[in-house]
Design an enzyme around this catalytic site. Structure first.
Site: not given
Length: 489
Positions: A434-437
């Site tokens: 995952a990456c922030i959003t």
């Protein structure tokens, strides 16, 4: 794995060390508020805070080595981070000016400038992080003979990295001066373009967001990859006398123009999408746009808003990229400067307002108000003129029974279970991140991912990158959902 997917992995992992910057911003910001003139000379408390924040800024290279090694590792284990640290210490020691002078029998004064303060060059940190992660992913499961069993598996990786870095350092001894010269030349070329260069960067910064490569581009302008180093120089409050690099009115120009866009422009676009939504969809559209606008204004997180129109109306997104470039150009030309550690939201603007390098930062608010109306007018006109299917204007009405089954925002366990089904089950997954959003997933077959079901569940967008790469924009719960999915798998 294709080159695009690999670059995305690097871009995603860059967010691990970058996530440390808000701590530096708070320490430095409060320090500058206490002593905006002396920068610690007139206040022990301010000096304490400024020096503490500076400790983070001055060591970004080593944070990159550790963070990227950890972020790109297959199971996010601490041994990968330790390997990054070991690799960084070995290569920066062997390529220091003193060691190079010794190894090449060259007078210290004649050693290439490329080796000067190499421990602060973030390109070296990125390189070490990538190599360390790849070694970890390949060798962390190796079992040695019983006599050496203690050094098996993860314990073996830092040892291998230390030896690999001997060979890397030997190669870099001859190659690094040429790489350094290229990076510096590139940085000077961009700097030489002045405000136009800032505008071009702003345009491509937005244009690369759909494929997640904007982080890699940002590292060139924001950090010391090409001798630009815009964020650390700004946060450190340096000026031309201190470093010869940071200059009042110039340092921060690759950041300042984002504030009018993120705080005002995109909320203006959100209002336009709300006003053009169909009557029966206005309440639903309002809730989405209000939450996304709040996040953009206060924190600078814009992906929830951008993904609302990025794929359903790509012409709007190109317009958005052009306007972002124009905003950076205007701010750089007029030297209206502010900076950030996380993103261009209100919180970062306030923290940096007393920074010695913040010049006429309040004018960015006026520029933002103008951009609010520009975005609103342009977006509304284009949406109506070309009948674009932005949120609330879709032809197909979503099945309300499906909406009733959507979990509440806090129910990440249930969301994880449903997203696992949507992506084709655990058998189709090869990697979860995952990456922030965004959920960043590697799959055997992206055709098995049910895009419509994901959107019915609340996803803002589903991006399929070839046969094996999928990104699902789920909002700021992305990391929690990814963690739950890992446990289920």
């Amino acid at each position: 794995m294709g080159i695009l997917a690999y670059l995305q992995r690097i871009g995603r992992s860059l967010m691990v060390p970058v996530a440390v910057l808000p701590a530096a911003a708070i320490l430095l910001g409060v320090g500058y508020w206490i002593d905006p003139v002396g920068w610690g000379a007139n206040s022990r408390i301010a000096a304490f805070l400024i020096k503490s924040g500076g400790a983070i800024i001055d060591n970004m290279a080593i944070l990159f080595a550790i963070g990227i090694a950890y972020g790109m590792s297959k199971d996010k284990d601490g041994a990968a981070a330790l390997s990054g640290l070991v690799g960084f210490l070995v290569i920066t020691t062997l390529l220091s000016t003193d060691t190079v002078a010794l190894l090449t029998s060259t007078p210290k004064a004649e050693v290439s400038k490329a080796f000067d303060k190499i421990h602060q060059n973030q390109f070296i940190g990125i390189l070490v992080g990538i190599i360390s992660a790849e070694i970890y992913n390949r060798f962390s499961n190796i079992e040695l003979h019983k006599a050496f069993a203690f050094f098996s598996g993860r314990r073996l990786v830092p040892i291998i990295v230390s030896f690999v870095m001997l060979f890397v350092s030997f190669g870099m001894l001859y190659v690094w001066p040429h790489i350094y010269e290229f990076l510096v030349t590139f940085g000077k070329e961009i700097k030489g373009q002045g405000a136009i260069g800032a505008g071009i960067y702003g345009f491509f910064n937005r244009l690369l967001i759909p494929v997640g490569l904007h982080h890699a581009l940002n590292s060139v302008f924001w950090f010391n990859v090409a001798e630009i180093n815009d964020i650390p120089n700004f946060l450190a409050g340096q000026n031309a006398i201190d470093s010869g690099k940071a200059i009042v009115g110039i340092t921060g120009r690759y950041q300042a123009g984002f504030f009018p866009i993120m705080m005002f422009g995109l909320p203006g676009a959100a209002l336009a999408m709300y006003h053009t939504a169909k009557k029966g969809n206005k309440d639903k559209t309002a809730s989405i746009m209000l939450a996304a606008s709040f996040a953009a204004f206060f924190t600078g997180i814009t992906e929830p808003l951008e993904f609302a129109f990025m794929f359903v109306a790509p012409v709007l997104y190109v317009i958005h990229a052009i306007l972002t470039g124009i905003s950076l150009f205007i701010a750089a030309t007029l030297q209206w400067i502010s900076g950030f550690a996380f993103s261009a939201g209100l919180l970062d603007m306030l923290l940096s307002s007393r920074n010695p390098l913040a010049v006429h930062w309040y004018m960015l608010i006026l520029q933002g108000v103008v951009f609010f109306f520009v975005y609103y007018i342009v977006f509304r006109f284009v949406i109506v003129k070309f009948n674009l299917k932005t949120p609330g204007r879709e032809d197909d009405v979503t099945d309300t029974s499906a909406e009733e089954n959507v979990p509440t925002v806090g129910d990440t366990s249930k969301l994880a279970e449903q997203y696992l089904v949507i992506v084709g089950g655990k058998e189709n997954l090869t990697n979860i991140d995952a990456c922030i959003t965004r959920l960043r997933l590697n799959v055997h077959d992206s055709d098995l991912v049910d895009e419509q079901a994901a959107k019915a569940l609340g996803a803002m967008a589903v991006i399929k990158l070839g046969k094996t790469g999928v990104q699902i924009v789920v909002g700021q719960q992305a990391e929690k959902i990814a963690d739950k999915m890992k446990k289920l798998v």
